[in-house]
Write a protein that holds these residues in place. Structure first.
Motif, short mmCIF file in Angstrom:
data_model
loop_
_atom_site.label_atom_id
_atom_site.label_comp_id
_atom_site.label_asym_id
_atom_site.label_seq_id
_atom_site.Cartn_x
_atom_site.Cartn_y
_atom_site.Cartn_z
N ALA A 67 0.83 -1.21 0.00
CA ALA A 67 0.00 0.00 0.00
C ALA A 67 0.86 1.26 0.00
O ALA A 67 0.59 2.22 -0.72
CB ALA A 67 -0.93 -0.01 1.21
N ARG A 68 1.93 1.26 0.80
CA ARG A 68 2.81 2.43 0.84
C ARG A 68 3.48 2.65 -0.51
O ARG A 68 3.58 3.78 -1.00
CB ARG A 68 3.88 2.26 1.93
CG ARG A 68 3.35 2.33 3.35
CD ARG A 68 4.49 2.55 4.34
NE ARG A 68 5.53 1.53 4.25
CZ ARG A 68 5.51 0.37 4.88
NH1 ARG A 68 4.47 0.05 5.66
NH2 ARG A 68 6.52 -0.49 4.75
N ALA A 69 3.95 1.56 -1.12
CA ALA A 69 4.62 1.68 -2.42
C ALA A 69 3.65 2.21 -3.48
O ALA A 69 3.99 3.12 -4.24
CB ALA A 69 5.18 0.33 -2.84
N PHE A 70 2.45 1.63 -3.51
CA PHE A 70 1.50 2.07 -4.52
C PHE A 70 1.14 3.53 -4.33
O PHE A 70 1.11 4.31 -5.29
CB PHE A 70 0.22 1.23 -4.48
CG PHE A 70 -0.80 1.71 -5.49
CD1 PHE A 70 -0.75 1.27 -6.79
CD2 PHE A 70 -1.76 2.65 -5.13
CE1 PHE A 70 -1.64 1.75 -7.74
CE2 PHE A 70 -2.66 3.15 -6.07
CZ PHE A 70 -2.60 2.69 -7.38
N CYS A 71 0.87 3.93 -3.10
CA CYS A 71 0.44 5.30 -2.85
C CYS A 71 1.55 6.30 -3.18
O CYS A 71 1.29 7.37 -3.74
CB CYS A 71 0.01 5.44 -1.39
SG CYS A 71 -1.04 6.87 -1.11
N SER A 72 2.79 5.95 -2.88
CA SER A 72 3.91 6.84 -3.23
C SER A 72 4.03 6.98 -4.74
O SER A 72 4.24 8.09 -5.26
CB SER A 72 5.22 6.30 -2.65
OG SER A 72 5.20 6.32 -1.24
N PHE A 73 3.89 5.87 -5.45
CA PHE A 73 3.93 5.92 -6.91
C PHE A 73 2.76 6.74 -7.45
O PHE A 73 2.94 7.62 -8.30
CB PHE A 73 3.88 4.50 -7.49
CG PHE A 73 3.71 4.47 -8.98
CD1 PHE A 73 4.82 4.57 -9.81
CD2 PHE A 73 2.45 4.38 -9.56
CE1 PHE A 73 4.67 4.57 -11.20
CE2 PHE A 73 2.29 4.38 -10.93
CZ PHE A 73 3.41 4.47 -11.76
N ALA A 81 -7.93 1.04 -8.24
CA ALA A 81 -8.99 0.06 -7.98
C ALA A 81 -8.42 -1.35 -7.84
O ALA A 81 -8.91 -2.14 -7.02
CB ALA A 81 -10.03 0.11 -9.09
N THR A 82 -7.40 -1.67 -8.63
CA THR A 82 -6.78 -2.99 -8.51
C THR A 82 -6.10 -3.13 -7.16
O THR A 82 -6.16 -4.20 -6.52
CB THR A 82 -5.78 -3.21 -9.65
OG1 THR A 82 -6.52 -3.25 -10.88
CG2 THR A 82 -5.02 -4.51 -9.49
N ALA A 83 -5.44 -2.08 -6.71
CA ALA A 83 -4.83 -2.12 -5.38
C ALA A 83 -5.91 -2.32 -4.31
O ALA A 83 -5.72 -3.09 -3.36
CB ALA A 83 -4.05 -0.83 -5.12
N GLY A 92 -8.32 -5.02 -0.17
CA GLY A 92 -9.57 -4.95 0.57
C GLY A 92 -9.79 -3.60 1.22
O GLY A 92 -10.74 -3.41 1.99
N HIS A 93 -8.93 -2.65 0.91
CA HIS A 93 -9.10 -1.28 1.39
C HIS A 93 -8.36 -0.35 0.45
O HIS A 93 -7.51 -0.78 -0.35
CB HIS A 93 -8.58 -1.12 2.83
CG HIS A 93 -7.11 -1.41 2.99
ND1 HIS A 93 -6.11 -0.52 2.66
CD2 HIS A 93 -6.47 -2.52 3.45
CE1 HIS A 93 -4.93 -1.05 2.91
NE2 HIS A 93 -5.11 -2.27 3.38
N ASP A 94 -8.67 0.93 0.53
CA ASP A 94 -7.99 1.91 -0.32
C ASP A 94 -6.54 2.04 0.14
O ASP A 94 -6.28 2.23 1.33
CB ASP A 94 -8.70 3.26 -0.23
CG ASP A 94 -8.14 4.27 -1.21
OD1 ASP A 94 -6.99 4.72 -1.00
OD2 ASP A 94 -8.84 4.61 -2.18
N PRO A 95 -5.57 1.93 -0.77
CA PRO A 95 -4.16 1.95 -0.35
C PRO A 95 -3.71 3.29 0.20
O PRO A 95 -2.74 3.34 0.97
CB PRO A 95 -3.41 1.62 -1.64
CG PRO A 95 -4.32 2.06 -2.74
CD PRO A 95 -5.70 1.78 -2.23
N CYS A 96 -4.40 4.37 -0.16
CA CYS A 96 -3.96 5.70 0.27
C CYS A 96 -4.73 6.22 1.48
O CYS A 96 -4.18 6.99 2.28
CB CYS A 96 -4.09 6.69 -0.89
SG CYS A 96 -3.05 6.25 -2.32
#
Length: 561
Positions: A236-242, A526-528, A533-537
């Motif tokens: 989640a941290r990686a996706f949100c930073s990207f 949405a894929t994240a 099962g929750h919003d990554p950000c």
């Protein structure tokens, strides 16, 4: 003249070798809607000899040497669409059609040949690169296209239900070009011409491999592949930073003992985009093909007016690939293309589309030049700094209609119904002149909680738009209809929300069956959400229905409504 696709065609040009060979699983169509044509023509305009190796018989490594060994590089694409999205449905059943092949036939093999031999292998780029490396180790490999673009960092892969590392490492390529990529590919080829090693180059719009000591600058350091593949919080941290970087700053992510380094996106100007679309395309399939190529038939007489999308829809990969900023072509460039289409012998008189990812984002811009976390549409209540291009778009449509030989101009691209992008003047123009009978719109859901998870306008915004549409149609005496697109099973949708969508469609009197089950494609928010099962950000929990039979029943219920 088409770019050469065989050694015989090279010989007719007097070539003994190509500088660059573009490898693609799509049939070669020399049209600006097909990536191999744009890339090939752009390199050709820079003085390079470019060959197109289309749909090689990938089980035979020797087929990749049909055009010989290139002097500078193989440029390997996964095609105009991601291979797994094109090869399989959302419930992972093989598709029996490939719109980018002759007659839509996805197979080399014919009935009775036994095991099916797909023209487009799963994970096309990785397969192609492996086969090329087996017969030609010395030539650099550059990968690109949407399949590479959406897999450039460690990502969740729906098809294997796992977190996978960057495709650059799986493909063992030298450089990854993300986004449309004409200028980045040209810069990479120029670097090779100058004798530079790609793994040492700093090229905007690309990602490369570096040892830890060689990671340049002060990058945003994402959690490593090892961390994100074993820890959902790290993912989640990686996706949100990207996601929140918008390709603006240097990124780095450790994949094994080495790092993926992504350089900031190259932002095109109008003049640079015009230069791409002003290239001398033949606008038809290579004569080697005897039968129809369905994807070409759909877009033959269409015009791309801009790139990018600032809609911010959670399920959409366009911004991750093309960028969130709109880059529009000049009216003069669009009109030159319209005149070229009208001059073709088999032109019917109808331009089938003048648009882009969202047609009515043409010429839109930010009054202050952008911000750190853009949310231009704000779910229907637009940012005060968003300058709409509706007047310019309406004027452009009118000008295209005045080109000699053009009788009709249609808008087939998606149209946003947000008020700031679709005022009464533009809506009236569309009703009168540019939609044949139905306007396809995308409310996507009838549940406000699901729409919030999608980052789409609420049902109230759509209902207000529909009221305007119906009022103007009645006033003008025009019988036109709205056809809704709906996504079934988007994160946030449970049974209650699915029932809300059924009621919404009934209450609005919306017909049609343009409903699809959500497909988790790489690198979308949405894929994240689907994976976590929750919003990554935000961390907000979201119900996720993963049982395909349940989703298929929901879809049937919508159709039967």
């Amino acid at each position: 003249m088409f770019l050469p696709t065989s050694s015989a065609e090279m010989a007719r040009r007097g070539w003994d070798r190509c500088d660059v060979i573009i490898v693609t699983p799509d049939a070669y169509v020399d049209h600006p809607s097909f990536a191999m044509a744009i890339l090939g023509r752009f390199l050709e305009a820079d003085g390079y000899r470019v060959g197109i190796l289309a749909q090689p018989r990938w089980r035979d490594p020797g087929s990749f040497l049909e055009l010989g060994i290139p002097r500078l590089a193989f440029a390997v694409s996964g095609g105009n669409m991601d291979s797994l999205v094109l090869n399989y449905t959302a419930n992972k059943k093989p598709r029996r059609e490939d719109l980018f092949s002759e007659n839509g036939d996805p197979f080399f093999s014919k009935p009775g040949d036994g095991k099916k031999y797909r023209i487009r292998p799963d994970r096309t780029i990785t397969v192609y690169c492996s086969q090329i490396r087996s017969v030609c180790r010395e030539v650099p490999l550059i990968i690109g296209g949407i399949e590479a673009s959406l897999r450039r960092i460690a990502h969740y892969d729906y098809w294997s239900d796992s977190v996978r590392r960057s495709i650059l490492f799986d493909a063992k390529a030298d450089l990854l070009v993300y986004g449309p990529g004409e200028y980045a590919l040209r810069d990479a080829v120029r670097a090779l011409e100058a004798g530079d090693a790609l793994r040492e180059c700093v090229i905007a719009g690309t990602a490369g491999v570096r040892k830890e000591a060689d990671v340049p600058g002060d990058p945003i350091l994402l959690p490593s592949y090892s961390a994100v593949s074993s820890d959902t919080a790290a993912f989640a941290r990686a996706f949100c930073s990207f996601y929140r970087n918008y390709d603006r700053r240097l990124l780095a992510q450790q994949q094994d003992s080495r790092f993926l380094v992504q350089f900031p996106r190259r932002r095109l100007t109008t003049a640079e985009l015009d230069a791409v679309y002003d290239l001398p395309f033949m606008r038809r399939p290579h004569p080697r093909y005897e039968h129809e190529i369905p994807a070409y038939t759909m877009i033959r007489d269409s015009i791309t007016a801009h790139r990018g999308c600032f809609g911010g829809c959670a399920f959409c990969a366009i911004a991750a690939h093309q960028g969130a900023e709109i880059v529009s072509r000049s009216p003069a460039s669009v009109l030159r293309e319209a005149a070229a289409i009208a001059a073709m012998k088999d032109f019917s008189g109808t331009i089938s589309d003048v648009g882009g990812p969202s047609a009515n984002m043409y010429a839109s811009r930010c009054r202050i030049g952008g911000c750190d976390r853009p949310d231009c549409l704000q779910r229907g209540d637009a940012c005060e700094n968003l300058v709409s291009g509706t007047a310019e778009y309406g004027s452009l449509l009118g000008a295209v209609g005045n080109v000699a030989g053009v009788r009709h101009v249609l808008v087939s691209s998606g149209v946003r119904f947000d008020p700031v992008l679709l005022d009464d003047a533009l809506l009236l123009r569309l009703l009168r002149h540019h939609i044949p009978g139905q306007l396809k719109v995308a409310p996507e859901s009838g549940s406000d909680s699901v729409l919030a998870a999608m980052n789409k306008p609420g049902t109230g915004v759509f209902c207000a738009f529909k009221e305007r549409f119906d009022r103007l149609a009645r006033r003008e005496g025009i019988r036109k209809y709205l056809i809704p697109y709906i996504i079934v099973g988007h994160p946030g949708e449970g049974e209650a929300e699915a029932k809300e969508t059924v009621r919404f469609l009934r209450d609005c009197g919306l017909a049609g069956s343009q409903f699809q089950i959500f497909t988790p494609s790489p690198l979308t928010r949405a894929t994240a959400c689907w994976y976590l099962g929750h919003d990554p950000c935000t961390g907000i929990p979201l119900p996720v229905e993963k049982r395909i039979p349940v989703l298929e029943e929901r879809k049937k219920h919508l159709i039967r409504r």
